[in-house]
Design an enzyme around this catalytic site. Structure first.
Site, PDB file in Angstrom:
ATOM      1  N   HIS A 163      -7.267  -5.304  -1.788  1.00 26.67           N
ATOM      2  CA  HIS A 163      -6.351  -4.676  -1.250  1.00 26.67           C
ATOM      3  C   HIS A 163      -5.129  -6.091  -0.301  1.00 26.67           C
ATOM      4  O   HIS A 163      -4.234  -5.659  -0.184  1.00 26.67           O
ATOM      5  CB  HIS A 163      -6.746  -3.384  -0.279  1.00 26.67           C
ATOM      6  CG  HIS A 163      -5.655  -2.574  -0.283  1.00 26.67           C
ATOM      7  ND1 HIS A 163      -4.652  -2.483  -0.593  1.00 26.67           N
ATOM      8  CD2 HIS A 163      -5.177  -2.716   0.854  1.00 26.67           C
ATOM      9  CE1 HIS A 163      -4.215  -0.930  -0.258  1.00 26.67           C
ATOM     10  NE2 HIS A 163      -3.893  -1.503   0.810  1.00 26.67           N
ATOM     11  N   SER A 171       1.407  -1.145  -0.092  1.00 27.61           N
ATOM     12  CA  SER A 171      -0.281   0.264   0.028  1.00 27.61           C
ATOM     13  C   SER A 171       0.877   1.033   0.275  1.00 27.61           C
ATOM     14  O   SER A 171       1.937   1.587  -0.752  1.00 27.61           O
ATOM     15  CB  SER A 171      -0.793  -0.542   1.573  1.00 27.61           C
ATOM     16  OG  SER A 171      -1.978   1.051   0.926  1.00 27.61           O
ATOM     17  N   ASP A 211      -9.098  -5.010  -6.238  1.00 29.88           N
ATOM     18  CA  ASP A 211      -8.778  -3.529  -5.111  1.00 29.88           C
ATOM     19  C   ASP A 211      -9.633  -2.853  -4.238  1.00 29.88           C
ATOM     20  O   ASP A 211      -9.882  -2.458  -5.449  1.00 29.88           O
ATOM     21  CB  ASP A 211      -7.305  -2.941  -5.404  1.00 29.88           C
ATOM     22  CG  ASP A 211      -6.623  -2.167  -4.088  1.00 29.88           C
ATOM     23  OD1 ASP A 211      -7.458  -1.700  -2.899  1.00 29.88           O
ATOM     24  OD2 ASP A 211      -5.742  -2.276  -4.211  1.00 29.88           O
TER      25      ASP A 211
END
Length: 938
Positions: free
Chosen positions: A870, A762, A836
């Site tokens: 994610h 991330s 995601d």
């Protein structure tokens, strides 16, 4: 009501690609204790040691005789045919030494009964198969829905429930297995009745075609372990899109069900009725972050209504079922402490195409427990215009809760600045309270006025409550002492400090259970007449965290340390108060607490600490989850970057490694940047050298088994002092922090200067790409997972940046590694979930960044994981990610081949790879989770 539970394998998240923990308030809203139902004394979540206390959860190799580095080199790429075509085909498995750790059976989750005399062992499976993720799902208004089961998609579950009695001496009685439900059942939302005699939980069984079964509500007798369906009719199913069910007394539950008359889902028109139109002809200023999974058209709105609409029913043990209220999109059902009223929250049209359902129009009503409407507490309009500035909030009433020390009194907060953090006003927030049914038209009473943003309340009784306020921009945080029902006592500030200053954190008040099943601040009685509470703190020091429990005089501020963690070998924390079976003040000599204890080499275990002798009794005896790494080396190290800022990191070395004999190792640096307002705060030590090194399924620590040194979580502080914006010097501070980390591991002789790789997830992936662009001399290669690389695609803010692209154009451009793709010459591996759901990190970010890299001949590889969001969850996906990562490290770090001219390999290496076997990357749809987490849902 649901009890909270302890996720014992805290390791799964502690090192598994998580950001640096957020800085905590000085006296933050207290940790929610075990067994705490939703009626809590605090009205806002607090960062805590127990971030893994949940109520629905996810889901041996011998040591090598060779030195670790030699063993890794010997294995090399044995699992891989290095022919590129082989590297582009299907799902792959990492080396066995990594597989064995990832496939270790998960530990159970614990849940204590309300009276703390019984413990549930909630059993879990290992990683789910990809087929679970491949089930159809609807992406609507920021929510991902399994239409077959009418619940959130990808919901993890338990596989079994065992009950143990907790004896007075701390030992566990024999296990009683809950039985009666179908074989292969998936269990969720396990909650205790208030008297602890029954359990409620949902059961679903997948169909033969692998589609999800609908959820049925079951109850179990705790003494016998016998379970049965609550509803006699087989046609009544749970609707668990938002709330699911709640106990209203010891024999009745309020349940969200699928309306019996619902029918088939709406069909998408083959021909649209018209164009998709959005309008701002009133010239409103509407700035929103990059949300995902939003509604796209009227059909989506109809589908959202179809799945999210519930019929509330009261269901009793005798089989009585009573529908109450009309069908609606109910998001929260909350009985009053005396069980006479219901606070019912719902959302309604008009919906929005630019914000998720947490910002849809929201109505909060008060009903009797039998479903009769009493009054409307608020009806908030659509909130598309919440400013992006940090600390901005929704207009109108918010944080509406039952006061836990009263039978039926409400409290809430209302903003005075229109919700805009940039507006200067005093007071900024006002906290109100009133009875459920005001008498003779009485108006709400002002409880407290605040100049910062309201951050929660901890209740005790009519003479004591703690109110918290904070302001992110300055990191200022305050704790007020108030006397809620005594008008002659003025509020006073108890603590006023910076939330970044962890060394001065006094801890959080411990909570106790009341006879109504709510939780309030525990008062402790000594020989004198003073008022004492218990403050449970992490005890941050320059040598690491040393948790403590203080007896605190609320009137004088004096404190006595009655318990503290061992400093030399162990890391211990206070988990919960166990001696709260009766109302009133707790005698100090009868105090009993639950603690956890762990070390660098010993797994976390749970203990009872019993006063006055402070006798310690061990409750659990969990085995080491990966004995092959039991003798790994761990050290918290301190070093300094060139501007004088003190930095810290955790250094891990493989078992059996001797730097004097084995020489420097290949090293993987894994981190996540954080923003600070002061150099002093940035340099403070967070964490403990004695914590057990938990290894999650995608943790960088897995490469200890491959002979790598791991530098985990080196602090990457981005500092903006005073009025300075931290991100205006992002690249400069990022590079100097990374330089200091790399130089330190080389100086220690544990890392080869030409074999240091960098990685992150991330915002850590964003960091990785920037470091390869701006500090190529430091790292041989990089691994970037689920990142965002072009900040012009998140123009209304990202992370903690609340300026827009047009307000800080240079900062957005300079921070974006996409804009520096031409500078990246070192090998970079990009991995992204195809679906995601995180705000800002669309799959498109990795896709377009890869194209930019490929366009400049960069040695790069893109892996798109089908069905993953994610974070990655399916076993096939995780194993493939580990294979890709190991291949990258072996090829471009261990072998040193990253020194090869990138232009010569660009044509063969910069291929797009799908984990399914080479398919084109798929742009991830936008997603945003509902603003509040479901009860009992991980």
């Amino acid at each position: 009501m649901s009890s909270l539970t302890i996720l014992l394998q805290r390791a799964c998240l502690r090192f598994a690609l998580l950001p640096v923990p957020p800085l905590r308030a000085p006296l933050r809203p207290p940790r929610r204790p075990l067994g705490l139902p939703r009626r809590s004394a605090m009205s806002s979540s607090a960062a805590s040691r127990l971030s893994h206390i949940v109520a629905a959860a996810g889901g041996a190799a011998g040591e090598s005789s060779e030195p670790p580095a030699a063993a890794a080199a010997a294995s090399g790429l044995a699992q891989e045919d290095d022919d590129l075509s082989s590297a582009m085909m299907g799902y792959r498995l990492p080396p066995k030494e990594i597989q064995d750790i990832v496939d270790a059976p998960p530990l159970p989750v614990l849940s204590f009964s309300p009276s703390k005399d019984k413990i549930l062992f909630l059993k879990r499976r290992a990683l789910p198969p990809l087929s679970d993720l491949a089930k159809p799902e609807e992406k609507l208004a920021g929510v991902r829905i399994d239409g077959y089961s009418n619940t959130r998609s990808r919901m993890s579950f338990y596989t079994g429930i065992g009950i143990h009695k907790l004896m007075d001496d701390g030992t566990l009685g024999p296990e009683k297995v809950v039985h009666g439900y179908p074989e292969g059942a998936r269990i969720n939302f396990v909650t205790w009745s208030q008297d602890g005699r029954h359990l409620s939980f949902s059961v679903r069984v997948d169909e033969e075609d692998n589609t999800s079964g609908k959820l049925r509500l079951w109850i179990a007798d705790v003494e016998s372990g016998e379970a049965r369906p609550l509803f006699k009719s087989p046609e009544i199913y749970l609707n668990a899109i938002f709330d699911s069910f709640v106990w209203v007394n010891n024999s009745t539950l309020l349940v969200c069900t699928i309306p019996l008359s619902r029918g088939a889902p709406p069909q998408k028109p083959s021909v649209p009725s018209g164009p998709k139109i959005q309008s701002n002809e009133t010239s409103n200023v509407v700035q929103v972050r990059t949300f995902q999974d939003l509604l796209k058209d009227e059909y989506d709105a109809d589908l959202f209504d179809y799945y999210a609409t519930s019929q509330l029913v009261l269901a009793s043990f005798d089989g009585t079922v009573k529908p109450i209220g009309p069908p609606a999109v109910y998001t929260s059902i909350d009985p009053s402490p005396d069980d006479k009223y219901l606070m019912i929250s719902s959302i309604h049209r008009p919906y929005s195409y630019i914000v998720p359902c947490g910002r849809f129009p929201k109505k909060v009503e008060l009903w009797t427990v039998d479903g009769e409407f009493i009054r409307e507490l608020c009806d908030l309009p659509l909130a598309e215009d919440i400013p992006i500035a940090t600390s901005s909030v929704r207009k109108g009433k918010r944080s509406i809760y039952w006061r836990p020390d009263k039978p039926a009194m409400l409290y809430w907060v209302e903003t005075q600045d229109g919700g805009d953090a940039k507006v200067e006003v005093s007071p900024r927030d006002i906290v109100y309270m009133e009875n459920a049914e005001p008498i003779n038209g009485e108006q709400p009473e002002i409880l407290h006025k605040l100049d910062l943003r309201y951050a929660g309340t901890s209740w005790c009784d009519e003479s004591l409550a703690l109110v918290y306020e904070s302001w992110y921009k300055t990191r200022k945080t305050r704790t007020w002492v108030i006397s809620p029902d005594k008008k002659d006592v003025s509020p006073r500030i108890l603590f006023d400090r910076s939330s970044e200053d962890v060394y001065s954190d006094p801890g959080s008040p411990m909570l106790r259970r009341t006879a109504m099943g709510t939780y309030v601040i525990a008062k402790v009685k000594k020989q004198d007449e003073n008022t004492y509470i218990l403050l449970n703190g992490m005890g941050a020091t320059p040598e690491g965290n040393v948790p403590f429990l203080d007896l605190f005089d609320i009137n004088t501020g004096s404190k006595e340390r009655i318990w503290q963690s061992d400093k030399e070998k162990y890391y211990e924390t206070v988990v919960a108060l166990m001696s709260d079976k009766t109302d009133g003040e707790l005698p100090l000599e009868k105090l009993k607490i639950l603690t956890s204890k762990e070390s660098k080499t010993e797994n976390t275990q749970y203990y009872l600490q019993i006063w006055p002798e402070k006798k310690q009794v061990q409750i659990t005896d969990f085995p080491h989850p990966y004995p092959q790494l039991a003798s790994l080396y761990k050290e918290m190290i301190r070093y300094q970057r060139k501007d004088g800022v003190q930095l810290t990191a955790t250094l891990y070395l493989p078992p059996g490694y001797d730097p004097s004999q084995d020489g420097p190792l290949p090293c993987l640096v894994w981190s996540y940047p954080g923003e600070f307002k002061s150099k002093d705060a940035a340099g403070q030590v967070r964490g403990s050298p004695n914590e057990f090194p938990g290894i999650g399924a995608t943790s960088p620590l897995l490469w200890l088994a491959r002979g790598f040194a791991i530098l985990s979580g080196p602090t990457i502080p981005i500092i903006g002092e005073g009025d300075e914006e931290a991100n205006d010097r992002y690249v400069e501070q990022l590079v100097t922090s990374a330089e200091a980390a790399a130089e330190e591991v080389v100086r220690r002789g544990v890392a080869h200067p030409d074999k240091i790789a960098v990685g992150g997830h991330s915002y850590g992936a964003f960091m990785t790409a920037n470091l390869l662009a701006h500090a190529p001399h430091l790292f041989c290669c990089g691994i970037a997972r689920s990142g965002a690389y072009n900040r012009t695609l998140t123009p209304f803010g990202f992370q903690n940046e609340d300026r827009t692209l047009w307000e800080a154009t240079n900062t957005y451009v300079e921070m974006s590694p996409f804009m520096s793709a031409n500078k990246i010459k070192k090998p970079i591996l990009l991995i992204h979930g195809e679906q995601d759901n995180n705000s800002g990190t669309l799959t498109m970010q990795s896709d377009r960044f890869f194209n930019a890299l490929k366009g400049h001949g960069a040695l790069s590889r893109l892996v798109i994981l089908p069905f993953e969001s994610h974070g990655y969850s399916a076993r096939e996906s995780i194993m493939h990610v580990l294979w890709e990562t190991d291949r990258w490290l072996q090829k471009y770090c261990l072998s040193g081949s990253s020194k090869t001219d990138s232009d010569s390999v660009a044509d063969t290496e910069n291929k797009t790879v799908s984990a399914s076997g080479g398919g084109a990357p798929c742009e991830g749809p936008e997603a945003e989770g509902f603003s509040s987490m479901q009860r009992s849902l991980l």
